[in-house]
Design a protein around this motif. Sequence first.
Motif, PDB file in Angstrom:
ATOM      1  N   TYR A  78       0.839  -1.203   0.000  1.00 58.82           N
ATOM      2  CA  TYR A  78       0.000   0.000   0.000  1.00 58.82           C
ATOM      3  C   TYR A  78       0.875   1.253   0.000  1.00 58.82           C
ATOM      4  CZ  TYR A  78      -4.099   2.901   1.019  1.00 58.82           C
ATOM      5  OH  TYR A  78      -5.104   3.825   0.958  1.00 58.82           O
ATOM      6  N   ARG A  98       2.174   1.594  -3.508  1.00 61.00           N
ATOM      7  CA  ARG A  98       1.125   2.056  -4.440  1.00 61.00           C
ATOM      8  C   ARG A  98       0.864   3.552  -4.257  1.00 61.00           C
ATOM      9  NH1 ARG A  98      -3.475  -1.171  -2.450  1.00 61.00           N
ATOM     10  NH2 ARG A  98      -4.674   0.092  -3.887  1.00 61.00           N
ATOM     11  N   LEU A 150      -6.651  -4.151  -6.725  1.00 59.18           N
ATOM     12  CA  LEU A 150      -5.661  -3.852  -5.678  1.00 59.18           C
ATOM     13  C   LEU A 150      -6.343  -3.293  -4.422  1.00 59.18           C
ATOM     14  CD1 LEU A 150      -2.628  -2.463  -7.746  1.00 59.18           C
ATOM     15  CD2 LEU A 150      -2.919  -4.733  -6.747  1.00 59.18           C
ATOM     16  N   ILE A 151      -7.349  -2.450  -4.596  1.00 58.64           N
ATOM     17  CA  ILE A 151      -8.061  -1.921  -3.412  1.00 58.64           C
ATOM     18  C   ILE A 151      -8.828  -3.058  -2.732  1.00 58.64           C
ATOM     19  CG2 ILE A 151      -9.832  -0.333  -2.571  1.00 58.64           C
ATOM     20  CD1 ILE A 151      -9.263   1.514  -4.908  1.00 58.64           C
ATOM     21  N   SER A 164      -6.538  -5.395  -0.914  1.00 62.14           N
ATOM     22  CA  SER A 164      -5.919  -4.718   0.235  1.00 62.14           C
ATOM     23  C   SER A 164      -6.899  -4.689   1.417  1.00 62.14           C
ATOM     24  CB  SER A 164      -5.523  -3.300  -0.197  1.00 62.14           C
ATOM     25  OG  SER A 164      -5.280  -2.478   0.906  1.00 62.14           O
ATOM     26  N   ILE A 165      -8.115  -4.225   1.158  1.00 59.39           N
ATOM     27  CA  ILE A 165      -9.101  -4.115   2.247  1.00 59.39           C
ATOM     28  C   ILE A 165      -9.479  -5.507   2.763  1.00 59.39           C
ATOM     29  CG2 ILE A 165     -11.488  -3.454   2.801  1.00 59.39           C
ATOM     30  CD1 ILE A 165     -11.128  -1.063   0.899  1.00 59.39           C
ATOM     31  N   LYS A 188      -7.026  -7.487   5.052  1.00 61.96           N
ATOM     32  CA  LYS A 188      -7.013  -7.058   6.454  1.00 61.96           C
ATOM     33  C   LYS A 188      -8.237  -7.594   7.186  1.00 61.96           C
ATOM     34  CE  LYS A 188      -6.233  -2.805   5.044  1.00 61.96           C
ATOM     35  NZ  LYS A 188      -5.446  -1.931   4.213  1.00 61.96           N
ATOM     36  N   PHE A 244     -12.890   7.442  -1.903  1.00 58.25           N
ATOM     37  CA  PHE A 244     -12.017   6.876  -2.918  1.00 58.25           C
ATOM     38  C   PHE A 244     -12.725   6.739  -4.263  1.00 58.25           C
ATOM     39  CE2 PHE A 244      -8.766   5.004  -0.155  1.00 58.25           C
ATOM     40  CZ  PHE A 244      -7.699   5.155  -1.022  1.00 58.25           C
TER      41      PHE A 244
END
Length: 433
Positions: free
Chosen positions: A165, A168, A179-180, A183-184, A187, A207
Amino acid sequence: MRIYDIIKKKRDGFELSREEIEFFIKGYVDDSIYDYQASALCMAIFFKGMTEKETAYLTLAMANSGDTVDLSRFGDKTVDKHSTGGVGDKTTLIVAPIVTSLGCVMAKMSGRGLGHTGGTVDKLESIKGFNVELTPEEFFSQVEKNGVAVVGQSGNLTPADKKLYALRDVTATVDSIPLIASSIMSKKLAAGSHTIVLDVKYGSGAFMKTAEEAEVLATEMVKIGKNCGRNMAAVITNMERPLGKNIGNSLEVIEAIEVLKGNGPEDLKEVCLALASQIVSLCEKISESEARVLCEDALASGKALEKFKEWIASQGGDSSWIENTDLFPKAKYKFEIKAENDGYISKMDAESIGIASVILGAGRETKEDTIDMSAGIVLNKKTGDRIAKGDNLATLYTCNETSFNSAKEKYLSALKFSENSISEKALIFGIIK
Ligand code: URA
């Protein structure tokens, strides 16, 4: 396997295998793959996208790149919510007590604020004594006792995402849907809850700038979670303007308490009820309408407020501040912004309003900045409201008097006015399940 071949394969638009994606993530975390190679791959993904399978493999590889939280001792009642970030978003403070007063279990890690968006952990810390740094034993024992605990991110959760992150962020590859989403969701999967409800925001403060883009992101994340065996839903909400009226840490906690006491702004209450209903419906396996009735009753009966007091006290917070919100320290200075003409507010840029509150001291421009808990903005007029010359548009609060001029300028740059009334976009665009 060579990272060069993986970059070239994605650059040429082919699908990467699970092994190739795992090779990349493992190599990037152990430093055998360099930043310039990871940047090239992110840029190739940015342009060529990822298939559903590739996104799922990337998410899992990142989720398993570090520690994971095992919540299995709490059975299948564990719930989590995630907001993709906005201005004035204090929903966790309201949703957590509603759903845990109804038997769901929330063992949650939350973030701090950075840039124009605030963070739940900072907001909670504005309550005297509240401790967001529990040991794992203290965290689990709070959850055992009260069904709810919220702490800051600790341990070595998803190191691959942390590194990627940050990369990026400086290589213009943040705004890629796969990718978003990975990433979210990495987690959220690592954090261990069985039910995950996402608040995917769209608009100037978010976003995703349009509802349609937010829908694509939400659909992607819901698919990933479901494929990993989690109960999933996403609510797509409007962030064309801030949520509620108060922006800033203690101001937002005070507004959340108002909602829990049966008052507070309707838009905030509505988003909280929509999120809480999805959580309760998935967790208790009941219909959305049955869940909605339970959530409304938890608010109206004061059950959620009692739960909030119990939760705050159990993490060391002074619950007398909840009974009497006048106990929150006040900002030294306040300043009202007045309307110069009659008319209507036709547009508010939520991001600029968030930045105005950072200028007043309510947020951080860099991770090292300290926060003025009492600083922020109370919006007296919002999009669609009729205004008369001289009306108070917003009140600014700060302990740093010299910040008023630039905060006021930034705030006014966020507003557009019209002579005629306008119609507002819906607060909730849709729900993806
Ligand atoms: N938030 C995240 O956690 N990751 C992204 O990639 C974007 C927003």
